[in-house]
Design a protein around this motif. Structure first.
Motif, short mmCIF file in Angstrom:
data_model
loop_
_atom_site.label_atom_id
_atom_site.label_comp_id
_atom_site.label_asym_id
_atom_site.label_seq_id
_atom_site.Cartn_x
_atom_site.Cartn_y
_atom_site.Cartn_z
N PRO A 47 47.45 4.83 24.67
CA PRO A 47 48.75 5.36 25.12
C PRO A 47 48.98 6.80 24.71
N SER A 48 48.49 7.19 23.53
CA SER A 48 48.66 8.58 23.09
C SER A 48 47.89 9.53 23.99
N ALA A 49 46.65 9.17 24.32
CA ALA A 49 45.83 10.02 25.19
C ALA A 49 46.46 10.15 26.57
N MET A 50 46.98 9.06 27.11
CA MET A 50 47.61 9.11 28.44
C MET A 50 48.88 9.95 28.41
N LEU A 51 49.67 9.81 27.35
CA LEU A 51 50.93 10.54 27.26
C LEU A 51 50.69 12.04 27.13
N VAL A 52 49.79 12.44 26.24
CA VAL A 52 49.55 13.87 26.04
C VAL A 52 48.80 14.47 27.23
N ALA A 53 47.94 13.67 27.88
CA ALA A 53 47.27 14.16 29.09
C ALA A 53 48.29 14.47 30.18
N ALA A 54 49.29 13.61 30.33
CA ALA A 54 50.35 13.87 31.31
C ALA A 54 51.13 15.13 30.95
N LEU A 55 51.37 15.32 29.65
CA LEU A 55 52.11 16.49 29.19
C LEU A 55 51.35 17.77 29.50
N TYR A 56 50.07 17.80 29.19
CA TYR A 56 49.29 19.02 29.42
C TYR A 56 49.00 19.24 30.90
N PHE A 57 49.01 18.18 31.68
CA PHE A 57 48.90 18.37 33.12
C PHE A 57 50.15 19.07 33.65
N LEU A 58 51.31 18.69 33.12
CA LEU A 58 52.54 19.38 33.50
C LEU A 58 52.50 20.83 33.03
#
Length: 261
Positions: A86-97
């Motif tokens: 979940p941490s990897a998915m959350l931060v990946a979404a953040l950096y994609f934004l």
């Protein structure tokens, strides 16, 4: 093929052993999470220095603090097995934004390589987090695709050095042998070599390890000395964080190629 009592048998395949430090996932994980945590702290402590979002964004400082908290919390969460996915998915979404926030610059000034650089850097970190997710699955097709995704990003990094020689050369410490322009060209070509190496499975691991080492050398020989002279400069802290995170992303990609070889 060998023969045993007249019956053909297959010769056992010999795998080249890779030193443990070159193959462990902990290296990439620590570099990536460390760079992300540092970048989050820089963003939180220097709120005027953030992604290129409009200054008139409603509650801008609130969004800065929220993004910093998510980035830092996600980076810490990567260190705990139960929180890694979940941490990897959350931060990946953040950096994609974050990467999308650079798109107006890219669309308005596509001829400027500097406009592409921030977009590519944040997209590369997003890819690094996705590489972690892929490494926890057994899908070889995704692992092969991961190698090709990084190719255009490495090309952007190389062109950023080659097309901005004066700016890149100025970053080279004066005590380093050779001229700044030489190292600007050399590192630009090295980025392009990483891109070409990733095109073939045979050289992919070498390209990843070499590229990750280069990012770390940037951190050690460029950004750390700069920070000793001007320790409160947010730009240098953010560049240090990005360099370390990129090293972790490329190291993780190398682990994927090692596992699919």
């Amino acid at each position: 093929m060998t023969f045993s009592k007249g019956i053909p048998t297959k010769r056992p395949r010999i795998h080249m052993k890779v030193p443990p430090v070159w193959g462990t996932r902990k290296v990439g994980l620590l570099l990536l999470s460390g760079g992300l945590a540092l970048f989050a702290m820089v963003s939180a402590l220097n709120q005027t220095f953030w992604q290129p979002v409009p200054d008139d964004l409603p509650h801008r400082l609130l969004w800065v603090n929220l993004a910093s908290a998510v980035g830092f919390g996600g980076a810490v969460g990567l260190q705990f097995r139960v929180m890694r996915k979940p941490s990897a998915m959350l931060v990946a979404a953040l950096y994609f934004l974050f990467s999308l926030s650079f798109l107006p610059r890219v669309l308005n000034f596509p001829q400027l390589i500097g406009a592409w650089l921030g977009f590519a850097e944040h997209l590369a970190i997003t890819a690094g987090l996705l590489y972690l997710l892929i490494s926890w699955t057994g899908n070889i097709a995704w692992r092969v695709a991961a190698r090709l995704v990084y190719v255009p990003l490495a090309v952007v990094f190389g062109l950023a050095h080659l097309l901005s020689l004066p700016e890149t050369a100025a970053m080279v410490p004066t005590w380093v042998p050779g001229s700044g322009q030489f190292w600007a060209v050399f590192t630009g070509l090295a980025h392009l070599a990483v891109a070409f190496g990733l095109l073939t499975p045979r050289f992919a691991l070498m390209a990843c390890r070499g590229g990750a080492t280069m990012y770390l050398l940037f951190a050690i020989f460029v950004w750390v000395p700069n920070l000793t002279a001007t320790p409160l400069k947010a730009f240098d802290w953010s560049c240090l964080a990005i360099s370390v995170a990129l090293a972790g992303a490329l190291w993780t990609l190398g682990d994927l190629q090692r596992e699919t070889a």
